[in-house]
Design a protein around this motif. Structure first.
Motif, PDB file in Angstrom:
ATOM      1  N   ALA A 408       0.830  -1.208   0.000  1.00  0.00           N
ATOM      2  CA  ALA A 408       0.000   0.000   0.000  1.00  0.00           C
ATOM      3  C   ALA A 408       0.863   1.255   0.000  1.00  0.00           C
ATOM      4  O   ALA A 408       0.398   2.334  -0.389  1.00  0.00           O
ATOM      5  N   ASN A 409       2.125   1.139   0.421  1.00  0.00           N
ATOM      6  CA  ASN A 409       3.059   2.258   0.418  1.00  0.00           C
ATOM      7  C   ASN A 409       4.060   2.148  -0.729  1.00  0.00           C
ATOM      8  O   ASN A 409       5.166   2.681  -0.656  1.00  0.00           O
ATOM      9  N   VAL A 418      12.854  -9.290   1.106  1.00  0.00           N
ATOM     10  CA  VAL A 418      13.304  -7.903   1.053  1.00  0.00           C
ATOM     11  C   VAL A 418      12.335  -7.083   0.210  1.00  0.00           C
ATOM     12  O   VAL A 418      11.918  -7.499  -0.878  1.00  0.00           O
ATOM     13  N   TYR A 419      11.983  -5.909   0.727  1.00  0.00           N
ATOM     14  CA  TYR A 419      11.099  -4.978   0.030  1.00  0.00           C
ATOM     15  C   TYR A 419      11.748  -3.604   0.057  1.00  0.00           C
ATOM     16  O   TYR A 419      12.457  -3.257   0.996  1.00  0.00           O
ATOM     17  N   VAL A 420      11.476  -2.814  -0.995  1.00  0.00           N
ATOM     18  CA  VAL A 420      12.064  -1.479  -1.087  1.00  0.00           C
ATOM     19  C   VAL A 420      10.981  -0.481  -1.472  1.00  0.00           C
ATOM     20  O   VAL A 420      10.221  -0.708  -2.417  1.00  0.00           O
ATOM     21  N   ILE A 421      10.914   0.607  -0.703  1.00  0.00           N
ATOM     22  CA  ILE A 421      10.097   1.763  -1.078  1.00  0.00           C
ATOM     23  C   ILE A 421      11.067   2.787  -1.640  1.00  0.00           C
ATOM     24  O   ILE A 421      11.931   3.301  -0.925  1.00  0.00           O
ATOM     25  N   ASP A 422      10.949   3.067  -2.931  1.00  0.00           N
ATOM     26  CA  ASP A 422      11.968   3.853  -3.629  1.00  0.00           C
ATOM     27  C   ASP A 422      11.884   5.342  -3.364  1.00  0.00           C
ATOM     28  O   ASP A 422      12.892   6.053  -3.502  1.00  0.00           O
ATOM     29  N   SER A 423      10.721   5.849  -3.002  1.00  0.00           N
ATOM     30  CA  SER A 423      10.596   7.287  -2.804  1.00  0.00           C
ATOM     31  C   SER A 423       9.411   7.568  -1.889  1.00  0.00           C
ATOM     32  O   SER A 423       8.599   6.687  -1.599  1.00  0.00           O
ATOM     33  N   ALA A 425       7.560   9.447   1.696  1.00  0.00           N
ATOM     34  CA  ALA A 425       7.756   9.681   3.123  1.00  0.00           C
ATOM     35  C   ALA A 425       8.301   8.462   3.851  1.00  0.00           C
ATOM     36  O   ALA A 425       8.857   8.594   4.947  1.00  0.00           O
ATOM     37  N   PHE A 426       8.152   7.271   3.265  1.00  0.00           N
ATOM     38  CA  PHE A 426       8.613   6.041   3.928  1.00  0.00           C
ATOM     39  C   PHE A 426       9.695   5.336   3.110  1.00  0.00           C
ATOM     40  O   PHE A 426       9.846   4.120   3.197  1.00  0.00           O
ATOM     41  N   GLU A 427      10.450   6.100   2.355  1.00  0.00           N
ATOM     42  CA  GLU A 427      11.519   5.553   1.522  1.00  0.00           C
ATOM     43  C   GLU A 427      12.534   4.818   2.388  1.00  0.00           C
ATOM     44  O   GLU A 427      13.170   5.397   3.256  1.00  0.00           O
ATOM     45  N   ASP A 428      12.680   3.501   2.139  1.00  0.00           N
ATOM     46  CA  ASP A 428      13.560   2.669   2.945  1.00  0.00           C
ATOM     47  C   ASP A 428      13.580   1.254   2.371  1.00  0.00           C
ATOM     48  O   ASP A 428      12.815   0.925   1.455  1.00  0.00           O
ATOM     49  N   ALA A 429      14.430   0.413   2.979  1.00  0.00           N
ATOM     50  CA  ALA A 429      14.462  -1.020   2.663  1.00  0.00           C
ATOM     51  C   ALA A 429      13.959  -1.794   3.877  1.00  0.00           C
ATOM     52  O   ALA A 429      14.148  -1.372   5.027  1.00  0.00           O
ATOM     53  N   PHE A 430      13.346  -2.958   3.618  1.00  0.00           N
ATOM     54  CA  PHE A 430      12.758  -3.774   4.675  1.00  0.00           C
ATOM     55  C   PHE A 430      13.048  -5.244   4.400  1.00  0.00           C
ATOM     56  O   PHE A 430      13.035  -5.676   3.249  1.00  0.00           O
ATOM     57  N   ARG A 431      13.296  -5.977   5.453  1.00  0.00           N
ATOM     58  CA  ARG A 431      13.366  -7.430   5.349  1.00  0.00           C
ATOM     59  C   ARG A 431      12.343  -8.009   6.323  1.00  0.00           C
ATOM     60  O   ARG A 431      12.307  -7.622   7.497  1.00  0.00           O
TER      61      ARG A 431
END
Length: 476
Positions: A408-409, A418-423, A425-431
Motif C-alpha cells: 500500500a506504500n 526484502v522490500y524497497v520503497i523507492d521514494s 515519506a517512507f523511503e527505505d528497505a525492509f526485510r
C-alpha cells in the motif's frame, strides 16, 4: 457519544491557563423548583450543592446556558455521578472555558524546539503513520489542536470551545470530565508504564471508566429515565479536519475499547472489579481489547540480540540502557487500518450502546508480545521489530497483512523477504522474516544496510513473504 478527545492534564502533562478564558462562576442564583426534595442536614451521597440526583432544574438549554445555569447543571450532574458511581465528591470542581485558538497557542508555546527524539520519529514511521516529510510533534499538535474538547486537572475542568462566550456546554463532555474529578478524589489517576502500549492500556481504565459512566448517563437521559438538560449544538465550528487520522485512531484506544473493558470488568465483579483495575492496571492493549486476557495473560518477553556492525549502534536512554518500545495490538491494528488493509468502516462496526469502536481484527488478534529497537549511524536511522504470536497461523496472518501495508506504500519485492520503497515519506528497505510464531522486520535506509543493522541467517523454518492468502474483498 463525544466526537473529540478528552485530555487528562495529569496524563499528558498539559497545564493550560491564562487569557481568553471564561470562568463559569458568578453570584447569580437560579430559583429551585418547589417540587424538589428538601436539602439534607449534611452532605450525603447523591446530593450536591442544593440538588439531589433526581431533582428538577429550572434550566432551558435551547439557546446555550448562563453561568448560573451551568452551576445548577453541574451540581445535579455531580449528584447523579455520585448515585451512579457510589463515591461522594469531597471537593468542588471548577469549570472554565477557553477558545480553541487559545488552546492551540498554549499547546504549541510550551517551549523546546518542536522536534521529537529520533526514536519517536522512527516509532511512527515503523507504523507507516507519520513519515519523514512530517515531524511527529507537529502532527500531534495539529491532532490535539483540532480534536481536544476538554481536560481535567487538580479539581479544575477546562472546556475547549470555538466560542468561549457562547456557553453551549456539552452534557456528555461535562459528565466525562466530572467523572475524572471523582476518580482523582477516590481512585487516583497516576500510573507507571515504560512503553506506549502499556501507557495506553493503563489509560484505558481511566478513560474507559469515564466513557462508560458517560454512556450510562446519556442512556438514562435519552431513555427518559432522567429529566436532562439538552444544549443545542452550535452550527459550524472551528475544528480543522487537517490532522493525521492514523495518530487519532492510535490515541483513541482508551476511549474506544476502554469503556468495553470497564463494562466487562463490571459484569465480572461489579464496581469493585473496576476500582481494582485502577491499581492493578492491564499490562497491554491486548488485555483491553480482549478482557478475558486480564489479568492473567501478561505479554510475552521478547528479546532482540544486538548484531549491528559497520557503524550502526542502538539508541540508548539517558541511563545507558537500550531504547526499546512495544507496539502492541492496538497500534498494530491502527497500522493496518490506516493503510486500508483493514477496511475503514471496521473501526466503528461494533453494535453496542457503550462504544461503537472496535480494535479487534484477525490481522492483529493473537498478538503475544513484541519489541521495537532503534539504531543510528550518523544521521541515518533504522529499526528492528520482532513480534511473537499465539500460533504460527496468526503470525502468518500478521506477516501477510504487513506485506500488504508495504504494498500500500508502493514497496516492491526484491526476493528473500526484502522490500524497497523507492521514494516518498517512507523511503527505505525492509526485510520480513517469519520463523514459526515469530515475525522479524528489519528496516534500513538501503538494502545493503539491512545486514549491517541486523543480519538474518536463512533457515529451513523461515518464511520470507512468498506465501499469499486468498484474495480478499476490496477495502474501503
Amino acid at each position: 457519544m463525544r466526537r473529540g478527545l478528552c485530555v487528562l492534564g495529569l496524563v499528558f502533562l498539559l497545564a493550560l491557563a491564562g487569557c481568553s478564558a471564561f470562568d463559569l462562576g458568578g453570584d447569580d442564583e437560579l430559583a429551585e423548583p418547589e417540587s424538589n426534595r428538601p436539602d439534607p442536614a449534611t452532605d450525603t451521597l447523591g446530593w450536591e450543592d442544593g440538588y439531589w440526583w433526581n431533582d428538577s432544574v429550572a434550566v432551558d438549554g435551547s439557546d446555550g446556558l448562563t453561568q448560573a445555569e451551568v452551576a445548577v447543571v453541574k451540581a445535579r450532574m455531580m449528584a447523579r455521578l455520585e448515585h451512579l458511581r457510589g463515591y461522594e465528591f469531597e471537593r468542588d470542581v471548577s469549570v472554565r472555558v477557553i477558545s480553541r485558538e487559545t488552546y492551540r497557542e498554549q499547546r504549541s508555546g510550551g517551549g523546546g524546539d518542536g522536534q521529537a527524539p529520533a526514536w519517536r520519529e522512527q516509532y511512527w514511521e515503523a507504523l507507516f503513520i507519520v513519515g519523514e516529510d512530517t515531524g511527529v510533534e507537529a502532527a500531534f499538535d495539529r491532532l490535539y489542536g483540532s480534536t481536544v474538547i476538554g481536560y481535567y486537572s487538580n479539581d479544575k475542568i477546562v472546556l475547549v470551545s470555538d466560542d468561549p462566550n457562547d456557553l453551549r456546554v456539552s452534557r456528555a463532555t461535562l459528565a466525562h470530565e466530572l467523572e475524572h474529578a471523582l476518580q482523582d478524589q477516590h481512585l487516583g489517576l497516576g500510573y507507571s508504564a515504560s512503553t506506549r502500549d502499556g501507557r495506553l492500556a493503563a489509560q484505558s481504565v481511566v478513560e474507559g471508566d469515564a466513557n462508560y459512566v458517560e454512556a450510562r448517563y446519556e442512556d438514562s437521559c435519552e431513555s427518559g429515565e432522567w429529566d436532562c438538560v439538552t444544549v443545542a449544538e452550535r452550527s459550524g465550528g472551528g475544528r480543522s479536519a487537517e490532522y493525521n487520522v492514523g495518530l487519532s485512531v492510535a490515541s483513541f484506544l482508551p476511549y474506544g475499547e476502554g469503556p468495553m473493558f470497564v463494562s466487562a470488568l463490571r459484569e465480572r465483579g461489579g464496581w469493585d472489579a473496576v476500582d481494582a483495575a485502577f491499581t492493578d492496571h492491564p499490562q497491554s492493549t491486548a488485555q483491553v481489547i480482549h478482557p478475558a486476557k486480564y489479568p492473567d495473560e501478561a505479554p510475552a518477553a521478547v528479546s532482540i540480540p544486538d548484531r549491528a556492525s559497520g557503524g550502526w549502534s542502538r539508541l540508548e536512554t539517558e541511563d545507558g540502557t537500550d531504547r526499546v518500545e512495544t507496539v502492541g495490538e492496538a497500534s498494530i491494528y491502527t497500522m493496518f487500518w490506516y493503510a486500508k488493509v483493514v477496511p475503514r468502516e471496521h473501526l466503528t462496526s461494533r453494535n453496542d450502546s457503550v462504544s461503537k469502536y472496535t480494535y479487534r481484527h484477525p490481522f492483529s488478534t493473537g498478538w503475544a508480545g513484541d519489541r521495537l529497537v532503534f539504531y543510528e549511524d550518523g544521521d541515518n536511522q533504522a529499526y528492528v521489530w520482532q513480534s511473537t504470536w499465539e500460533s504460527r497461523a496468526e503470525a502468518t496472518e500478521f506477516r501477510q497483512a504487513y506485506t500488504d501495508v508495504l504494498a500500500a506504500n508502493d514497496a516492491t519485492a526484491r526476493g528473500d523477504g526484502v522490500y524497497v520503497i523507492d521514494s516518498g515519506a517512507f523511503e527505505d528497505a525492509f526485510r520480513v522474516v517469519q520463523r514459526g510464531n515469530t515475525v522479524l522486520v528489519v528496516n534500513a535506509p538501503s538494502v545493503d544496510a539491512l545486514d549491517a543493522v541486523h543480519p538474518v541467517s536463512a533457515g529451513a523454518n523461515a518464511s520470507v513473504g512468498t506465501e499469499r492468502r486468498p484474495a480478499r474483498s476490496p477495502t474501503a
